[in-house]
Design an enzyme around this catalytic site. Structure first.
Site, mmCIF file in Angstrom:
data_model
loop_
_atom_site.group_PDB
_atom_site.id
_atom_site.type_symbol
_atom_site.label_atom_id
_atom_site.label_comp_id
_atom_site.label_asym_id
_atom_site.label_seq_id
_atom_site.Cartn_x
_atom_site.Cartn_y
_atom_site.Cartn_z
ATOM 1 N N GLY A 1 -8.730 42.797 -11.365
ATOM 2 C CA GLY A 1 -10.398 42.226 -11.558
ATOM 3 C C GLY A 1 -10.014 42.150 -13.178
ATOM 4 N N HIS B 1 -2.561 31.188 -12.319
ATOM 5 C CA HIS B 1 -1.190 31.843 -11.660
ATOM 6 C C HIS B 1 -0.275 32.106 -12.842
ATOM 7 C CE1 HIS B 1 2.512 31.646 -9.473
ATOM 8 N NE2 HIS B 1 2.620 31.688 -10.078
HETATM 9 C C1 GAR Z 1 -3.120 37.601 -11.820
HETATM 10 O O1 GAR Z 1 -1.570 38.259 -13.686
HETATM 11 C C2 GAR Z 1 -2.869 36.865 -11.654
HETATM 12 O O2 GAR Z 1 -2.657 36.170 -12.691
HETATM 13 C C3 GAR Z 1 -2.081 36.994 -10.654
HETATM 14 O O3 GAR Z 1 -2.366 38.039 -10.404
HETATM 15 C C4 GAR Z 1 -2.711 38.834 -11.131
HETATM 16 C C5 GAR Z 1 -4.443 38.953 -10.893
HETATM 17 O O4 GAR Z 1 -4.780 40.209 -12.306
HETATM 18 N N1 GAR Z 1 -2.539 36.439 -9.745
HETATM 19 C C6 GAR Z 1 -1.222 35.442 -9.152
HETATM 20 O O5 GAR Z 1 0.116 36.190 -9.103
HETATM 21 C C7 GAR Z 1 -1.929 34.235 -7.643
HETATM 22 N N2 GAR Z 1 -1.208 34.347 -7.861
HETATM 23 P P1 GAR Z 1 -6.737 40.890 -12.508
HETATM 24 O O6 GAR Z 1 -6.344 41.665 -11.115
HETATM 25 O O7 GAR Z 1 -6.335 41.962 -13.186
HETATM 26 O O8 GAR Z 1 -7.192 39.639 -12.210
#
Ligand code: GAR
Length: 198
Positions: free
Chosen positions: A12, A106
């Site tokens: 998050g 993404h």
């Molecule tokens: C982030 O790097 C986001 O871009 C990626 O997951 C991570 C979540 O981090 N999302 C994807 O790969 C969606 N396909 P966070 O929970 O710290 O925001």
């Protein structure tokens, strides 16, 4: 006040960057609720800390899952849905309830490296420039209209961790910026293109 619903599966940090942008006054909105598909998502701790309503919705409900999420968001008066590390492909009932009102971040320069482990895909391919993309969500996987992108170099010796960390810094910049542009009515969609009005 403009109401945002956030869907997250894990850490998050993008959710946190939105909270911080709201707290600093940069974004005039409130997070109406956080929905997680994972009872252990650290995002929930962040919601608790900031007194944001949070709901765990069990994906075992399968076919009706996205109807249930759409109902929850509608009931809470959500106007924009922000996927923040939500590691599922969003299905029709939710997309139909919020057409061009769901955004995703993404960790790649779309249309390259869609799907999971985008940073690893970029390293494996050998690209020299990587980055991140904020886009509207349609029924494809990471195919919707692109709103903002930011590039970072891939450095020799990068691992998935170091590259992901460099990309994440950009994510925390462009996601709040895209959300702010949406709230201010500065995003115009024509076909698959988003015009950003200055
Ligand atoms: C982030 O790097 C986001 O871009 C990626 O997951 C991570 C979540 O981090 N999302 C994807 O790969 C969606 N396909 P966070 O929970 O710290 O925001």
């Amino acid at each position: 006040m403009f109401r945002i619903g956030v869907l997250a599966s894990g850490r998050g940090s993008n959710f946190q960057s939105l909270i911080d942008s709201i707290d600093s006054g940069a974004i005039k909105a409130e997070v109406a609720c956080l929905i997680t598909d994972n009872p252990d998502a650290y995002a929930t701790e962040r919601a608790k800390r900031h007194n944001i309503p949070h709901v765990y919705m069990n994906p075992a409900s399968k076919d009706m899952y996205y109807n249930a999420i759409a109902d929850e968001l509608t009931r809470r008066g959500v106007e924009l849905v922000a996927l923040a590390g939500f590691m599922r492909v969003v299905k029709k009932p939710l997309i139909a309830a919020f057409p061009m009102r769901i955004m995703n971040i993404h960790p790649a320069l779309l249309p390259s490296f869609k799907g999971l482990h985008a940073q690893r895909q970029a390293l494996d391919y050998g690209v020299k420039i990587a980055g991140c993309t904020v886009h509207f969500v349609d029924e494809g996987v990471d195919t919707g209209p692109i709103i903002l992108q930011e590039a970072v170099p891939v450095l020799s010796g990068d691992t998935e961790e170091t590259l992901s960390a460099r990309i994440l810094e950009c994510e925390h910049r462009i996601y709040p910026r895209a959300i702010k542009l949406f709230i201010e009515g500065k995003l115009k969609i024509t076909g698959n293109k988003v015009i950003v009005e200055q």
